[in-house]
Design a protein around this motif. Structure first.
Motif, PDB file in Angstrom:
ATOM      1  N   LEU A   1      13.413  -3.417   7.061  1.00 23.20           N
ATOM      2  CA  LEU A   1      13.208  -3.528   5.616  1.00 23.20           C
ATOM      3  C   LEU A   1      14.164  -2.653   4.815  1.00 23.20           C
ATOM      4  O   LEU A   1      14.067  -2.582   3.599  1.00 23.20           O
ATOM      5  CB  LEU A   1      11.758  -3.196   5.254  1.00 23.20           C
ATOM      6  N   MET A   2      15.105  -1.983   5.487  1.00 22.14           N
ATOM      7  CA  MET A   2      15.958  -1.033   4.770  1.00 22.14           C
ATOM      8  C   MET A   2      16.850  -1.703   3.741  1.00 22.14           C
ATOM      9  O   MET A   2      16.955  -1.244   2.603  1.00 22.14           O
ATOM     10  CB  MET A   2      16.794  -0.215   5.757  1.00 22.14           C
ATOM     11  N   PHE A   3      17.540  -2.803   4.137  1.00 23.28           N
ATOM     12  CA  PHE A   3      18.472  -3.426   3.192  1.00 23.28           C
ATOM     13  C   PHE A   3      17.764  -3.898   1.921  1.00 23.28           C
ATOM     14  O   PHE A   3      18.154  -3.510   0.817  1.00 23.28           O
ATOM     15  CB  PHE A   3      19.224  -4.587   3.862  1.00 23.28           C
ATOM     16  N   PRO A   4      16.713  -4.739   2.005  1.00 26.67           N
ATOM     17  CA  PRO A   4      16.077  -5.180   0.760  1.00 26.67           C
ATOM     18  C   PRO A   4      15.379  -4.056   0.003  1.00 26.67           C
ATOM     19  O   PRO A   4      15.293  -4.093  -1.229  1.00 26.67           O
ATOM     20  CB  PRO A   4      15.081  -6.257   1.219  1.00 26.67           C
ATOM     21  N   THR A   5      14.875  -3.039   0.730  1.00 25.69           N
ATOM     22  CA  THR A   5      14.207  -1.936   0.041  1.00 25.69           C
ATOM     23  C   THR A   5      15.204  -1.121  -0.769  1.00 25.69           C
ATOM     24  O   THR A   5      14.970  -0.793  -1.940  1.00 25.69           O
ATOM     25  CB  THR A   5      13.481  -1.036   1.059  1.00 25.69           C
ATOM     26  N   ILE A   6      16.338  -0.776  -0.148  1.00 24.12           N
ATOM     27  CA  ILE A   6      17.386  -0.055  -0.882  1.00 24.12           C
ATOM     28  C   ILE A   6      17.898  -0.913  -2.035  1.00 24.12           C
ATOM     29  O   ILE A   6      18.131  -0.419  -3.146  1.00 24.12           O
ATOM     30  CB  ILE A   6      18.528   0.346   0.067  1.00 24.12           C
TER      31      ILE A   6
ATOM     32  N   TYR B   1       0.797  -1.223   0.000  1.00 26.55           N
ATOM     33  CA  TYR B   1       0.000   0.000   0.000  1.00 26.55           C
ATOM     34  C   TYR B   1       0.834   1.280   0.000  1.00 26.55           C
ATOM     35  O   TYR B   1       0.322   2.354  -0.296  1.00 26.55           O
ATOM     36  CB  TYR B   1      -0.913   0.010   1.236  1.00 26.55           C
ATOM     37  N   ILE B   2       2.108   1.169   0.351  1.00 26.24           N
ATOM     38  CA  ILE B   2       2.984   2.342   0.433  1.00 26.24           C
ATOM     39  C   ILE B   2       4.174   2.112  -0.484  1.00 26.24           C
ATOM     40  O   ILE B   2       4.758   1.023  -0.499  1.00 26.24           O
ATOM     41  CB  ILE B   2       3.478   2.573   1.879  1.00 26.24           C
ATOM     42  N   SER B   3       4.564   3.116  -1.230  1.00 30.04           N
ATOM     43  CA  SER B   3       5.690   2.959  -2.154  1.00 30.04           C
ATOM     44  C   SER B   3       6.984   2.756  -1.367  1.00 30.04           C
ATOM     45  O   SER B   3       7.119   3.232  -0.235  1.00 30.04           O
ATOM     46  CB  SER B   3       5.817   4.186  -3.049  1.00 30.04           C
ATOM     47  N   PRO B   4       7.962   2.045  -1.954  1.00 33.76           N
ATOM     48  CA  PRO B   4       9.221   1.791  -1.247  1.00 33.76           C
ATOM     49  C   PRO B   4       9.928   3.055  -0.770  1.00 33.76           C
ATOM     50  O   PRO B   4      10.421   3.121   0.360  1.00 33.76           O
ATOM     51  CB  PRO B   4      10.065   1.036  -2.283  1.00 33.76           C
ATOM     52  N   GLY B   5       9.974   4.094  -1.625  1.00 32.13           N
ATOM     53  CA  GLY B   5      10.652   5.323  -1.238  1.00 32.13           C
ATOM     54  C   GLY B   5       9.989   6.002  -0.065  1.00 32.13           C
ATOM     55  O   GLY B   5      10.659   6.495   0.857  1.00 32.13           O
ATOM     56  N   LYS B   6       8.656   6.044  -0.084  1.00 31.58           N
ATOM     57  CA  LYS B   6       7.936   6.703   1.007  1.00 31.58           C
ATOM     58  C   LYS B   6       8.095   5.933   2.312  1.00 31.58           C
ATOM     59  O   LYS B   6       8.339   6.522   3.377  1.00 31.58           O
ATOM     60  CB  LYS B   6       6.446   6.830   0.645  1.00 31.58           C
TER      61      LYS B   6
ATOM     62  N   VAL C   1      13.475  10.096   0.358  1.00 31.50           N
ATOM     63  CA  VAL C   1      12.712  11.235  -0.161  1.00 31.50           C
ATOM     64  C   VAL C   1      13.007  11.445  -1.642  1.00 31.50           C
ATOM     65  O   VAL C   1      12.104  11.675  -2.452  1.00 31.50           O
ATOM     66  CB  VAL C   1      13.034  12.511   0.651  1.00 31.50           C
ATOM     67  N   ARG C   2      14.283  11.337  -2.019  1.00 33.07           N
ATOM     68  CA  ARG C   2      14.644  11.482  -3.434  1.00 33.07           C
ATOM     69  C   ARG C   2      14.022  10.372  -4.272  1.00 33.07           C
ATOM     70  O   ARG C   2      13.589  10.606  -5.404  1.00 33.07           O
ATOM     71  CB  ARG C   2      16.169  11.480  -3.596  1.00 33.07           C
ATOM     72  N   THR C   3      13.971   9.171  -3.720  1.00 36.13           N
ATOM     73  CA  THR C   3      13.351   8.060  -4.451  1.00 36.13           C
ATOM     74  C   THR C   3      11.881   8.344  -4.695  1.00 36.13           C
ATOM     75  O   THR C   3      11.359   8.153  -5.798  1.00 36.13           O
ATOM     76  CB  THR C   3      13.501   6.757  -3.659  1.00 36.13           C
ATOM     77  N   PHE C   4      11.202   8.813  -3.655  1.00 37.65           N
ATOM     78  CA  PHE C   4       9.761   9.057  -3.768  1.00 37.65           C
ATOM     79  C   PHE C   4       9.456  10.237  -4.676  1.00 37.65           C
ATOM     80  O   PHE C   4       8.566  10.172  -5.529  1.00 37.65           O
ATOM     81  CB  PHE C   4       9.172   9.291  -2.379  1.00 37.65           C
ATOM     82  N   THR C   5      10.195  11.337  -4.509  1.00 34.21           N
ATOM     83  CA  THR C   5       9.866  12.563  -5.239  1.00 34.21           C
ATOM     84  C   THR C   5      10.451  12.601  -6.643  1.00 34.21           C
ATOM     85  O   THR C   5       9.957  13.337  -7.496  1.00 34.21           O
ATOM     86  CB  THR C   5      10.370  13.794  -4.466  1.00 34.21           C
ATOM     87  N   ARG C   6      11.511  11.809  -6.888  1.00 38.92           N
ATOM     88  CA  ARG C   6      12.175  11.887  -8.195  1.00 38.92           C
ATOM     89  C   ARG C   6      11.960  10.629  -9.027  1.00 38.92           C
ATOM     90  O   ARG C   6      11.391  10.685 -10.114  1.00 38.92           O
ATOM     91  CB  ARG C   6      13.674  12.132  -7.997  1.00 38.92           C
ATOM     92  N   PHE C   7      12.365   9.492  -8.496  1.00 37.34           N
ATOM     93  CA  PHE C   7      12.332   8.265  -9.283  1.00 37.34           C
ATOM     94  C   PHE C   7      10.914   7.714  -9.403  1.00 37.34           C
ATOM     95  O   PHE C   7      10.438   7.418 -10.494  1.00 37.34           O
ATOM     96  CB  PHE C   7      13.260   7.211  -8.678  1.00 37.34           C
ATOM     97  N   GLU C   8      10.219   7.570  -8.270  1.00 39.77           N
ATOM     98  CA  GLU C   8       8.900   6.928  -8.303  1.00 39.77           C
ATOM     99  C   GLU C   8       7.855   7.816  -8.959  1.00 39.77           C
ATOM    100  O   GLU C   8       7.012   7.334  -9.724  1.00 39.77           O
ATOM    101  CB  GLU C   8       8.470   6.548  -6.883  1.00 39.77           C
TER     102      GLU C   8
END
Length: 491
Positions: A410-415, A368-373, A477-484
């Motif tokens: 979840l940081m390691f697999p998420t990154i 339900y929540i994007s990885p970056g967020k 934050v960069r993942t959510f606002t830029r990549f995703e």
């Protein structure tokens, strides 16, 4: 036997990473029957390297007392352990390209066993540096295992269910970690004579007081009321024993190093058994019909991708934060809350249980929540808990330190997933090695934090992992606002 998927996960290709949320793989096999035996054998590797990681963490404190060295010097345990990943990740990736996953796993087992068996000459000669060499060689083996097993598991079945296969295999890593922690708590800690000396100092028995009292002319303080004083007194007592009664100290040292040696000899035997099992078992090869591009070309393509480049940096900060938080739980509990080694290690086990539980919770939230967020939220919470460990006293601060594990789960697999997202197979294989190299953060930051402990104290040293979590939050934050968001716009 095959297991069917019921989760909405997908993957870009057999050696890639998680695709965007929303794709459905219901009814597709997670583990096809032709790969089931190979999957089980390979999954055991995840537990084996988890065991090595977490039986080693308490040794930073043990070696400080047994060898009478500084926190900075004892942190060389983690420097050597995680430095081995950095040294061998790319050679492992090259070996896989030239030979096979199975061959790389077997090399990994051999190096793992050699490193563990170096504990025999290290303990018999009471030599700290042979231990350090052993940890370095041991993690050469772990680098081979991690660089090969992750993409190998991904390839064992349909691309649509590759993420679920890897999540299932990774679930056995914390089991190995917990086993290592339990062995450290139930086998190593209770049998150390330095631990018995610590108890004797705390209870002020005459034999222990004789070694300590010269440093306290006004009498030994009340350790139950003055946090940190007990650890300081134990250090002074052991230093005095080493000078005034060297034979007694040497006998104690030999005994304690033999205690440390035992689990490493046992795990070496287990690993050699797995090496033999892999040698006689037919494993899938997944040989490519087309040769991969030159490594230099692939590295250039990888470094041109911002999400991969920044992901490697974020991974280095994450591993550094994880290892410092877990390693120095022992120091925090013993020096600031006057716990014994076994009691402090119990808090470390609690951190791992929280870590494992939170991983399942966060995996559910990713629907339900994007990885970056989610990464940003977890990093912000980790910053808050780290502040609690710095500013709050006693067990309240220690509780905050333990709760950081809920945020790290979840940081390691998420990154990892963000960094490799969308990469073709040949880039993903080498990109995986780059992310394993980022584990060098676990070598450098504990060494730096050990120096901070020597100069600033345990509590203030945790500003270092706080900086790491700030860097991870920025990446999230960069993942959510830029990549995703750019992906959503393209879709």
């Amino acid at each position: 036997m095959s297991i069917e998927s019921t989760e909405p996960d997908a993957i870009d290709d057999a050696n890639g990473v998680t695709a965007s949320p929303g794709s459905v793989s219901r009814g597709i096999e997670v583990i096809p029957k032709e790969y089931f035996a190979a999957f089980v054998l390979t999954t055991c590797c995840f537990a084996l390297w988890g065991f090595a990681n977490d039986i080693t963490n308490p040794l930073v404190k043990v070696f400080k007392e047994v060898f009478q060295i500084s926190n900075t010097q004892s942190s060389l345990v983690q420097f050597a352990f995680y430095g081995g990943y950095f040294t061998m990740a790319l050679p492992a990736a090259y070996f896989i390209r030239k030979f096979s996953y199975k061959g790389a796993i077997m090399v990994g087992f051999a190096l793992y066993a050699i490193g563990a068996l170096l504990s025999i000459p290290a303990s018999l000669n009471q030599n700290f540096w042979i231990f350090i060499a052993g940890f370095y060689v041991l993690t050469f083996g772990l680098a081979f295992l991690e660089t090969s097993c992750n993409p190998y598991i991904l390839a064992m079945g349909p691309p649509e269910t590759a993420t679920q296969r890897l999540n299932l295999a990774q679930a056995f890593n914390p089991i190995g970690s917990l086993t290592g922690m339990v062995i450290a708590t139930t086998v190593i800690a209770p049998n150390l004579q330095v631990g018995e000396f610590r108890s004797s100092v705390e209870s002020k028995t005459p034999a222990a007081v004789a070694y300590v009292e010269n440093d306290y002319p006004d009498g030994l303080p009340n350790f139950a009321e003055e946090y940190g004083t007990l650890d300081e007194a134990v250090g002074k007592g052991l230093a005095n024993m080493q000078v005034s009664d060297p034979e007694v100290f040497k006998t104690m040292q030999l005994h304690d190093l033999a205690v440390v040696r035992t689990p490493y000899v046992v795990i070496a035997i287990v690993v050699l058994c797995f090496l033999g099992l892999f040698a006689v078992t037919k494993m899938p090869t997944f040989a490519s019909e087309h040769p991969d591009a030159p490594m230099s070309e692939i590295i250039g393509r990888l470094l041109s991708k911002p999400h991969y480049r920044e992901g490697v940096v974020a991974q280095a900060f994450y591993v550094g934060a994880q290892i410092t938080c877990w390693t120095f739980i022992i120091h925090y509990g013993m020096e600031l809350v006057s716990l014994s080694l076994a009691e402090a290690q119990t808090w470390n086990i609690a951190a791992m249980v929280i870590f494992l539980t939170s991983r399942f919770v966060c995996t559910f939230l990713l629907k339900y929540i994007s990885p970056g967020k989610l990464l940003s939220v977890l990093a912000a919470a980790a910053i808050a808990f780290t502040a609690g460990a710095i500013f709050l006293e006693g067990k309240t601060g220690l509780t905050c330190l333990v709760l950081i594990s809920a945020c790290m789960s979840l940081m390691f697999p998420t990154i990892y997933g963000i960094a490799l997202k969308g990469l073709p197979a040949e880039e993903a294989k080498l990109g995986s090695a780059g992310l394993i190299m980022a584990i060098v953060g676990g070598a450098l930051l504990p060494l730096l934090q050990g120096k901070f402990i020597d100069e600033l104290g345990v509590r203030n040293s945790f500003y270092l992992p706080m900086i790491c979590f700030i860097a991870i939050a920025i990446f999230g934050v960069r993942t959510f606002t830029r990549f995703e968001q750019s992906e959503s716009a393209a879709a």
